[in-house]
Write a protein that holds these residues in place. Structure first.
Motif: not given
Length: 123
Positions: A40-55
């Motif tokens: 869902d959108k909430n999980h996708a946003v959370e995962k995307s932000l975490k991945s961006l921070n790691e990047q």
């Protein structure tokens, strides 16, 4: 005429040295973004932000940037997995904006939701 000579030299030295000072103080920046899917959108946003921070952290390590950096939100282009573009009807507003990231989401072809988060990193 004798006064014009020293003035010309002073102007020449000032014009020659100023660009060097400005170039040394210039900020360098890079734009980073990452796309992740979710149930869902909430999980996708959370995962995307975490991945961006790691990047961002990986980019800093890979490029030897050890000093302070400024991370600001930058609207990314969508990076769909299964199609070349994201049609406007597939977008899931509102976009998610923080001080450090801008996230856009849409309905995926295979995944229920896909989000791309973007940041601008300056040092």
């Amino acid at each position: 005429m004798s006064k014009a000579g020293p003035t010309l030299v002073l102007v020449s030295v000032a014009c020659w040295s100023t660009p060097c000072t400005i170039a040394a103080a210039e900020t360098q920046c890079v734009s980073l973004s990452d796309s992740i899917d979710g149930i869902d959108k909430n999980h996708a946003v959370e995962k995307s932000l975490k991945s961006l921070n790691e990047q961002v952290e990986k980019w800093k390590a890979d490029n030897g940037v050890t000093g302070p950096v400024t991370v600001t939100a930058e609207k990314p282009q969508p990076h769909p997995f299964w199609r070349s573009t994201v049609p406007s009807y597939a977008l899931l507003p509102p976009d998610v904006l923080s001080d450090t990231a801008y996230t856009i989401c849409w309905t995926g072809v295979v995944s229920p939701v896909v989000c791309t988060s973007g940041s601008r990193v300056c040092w």
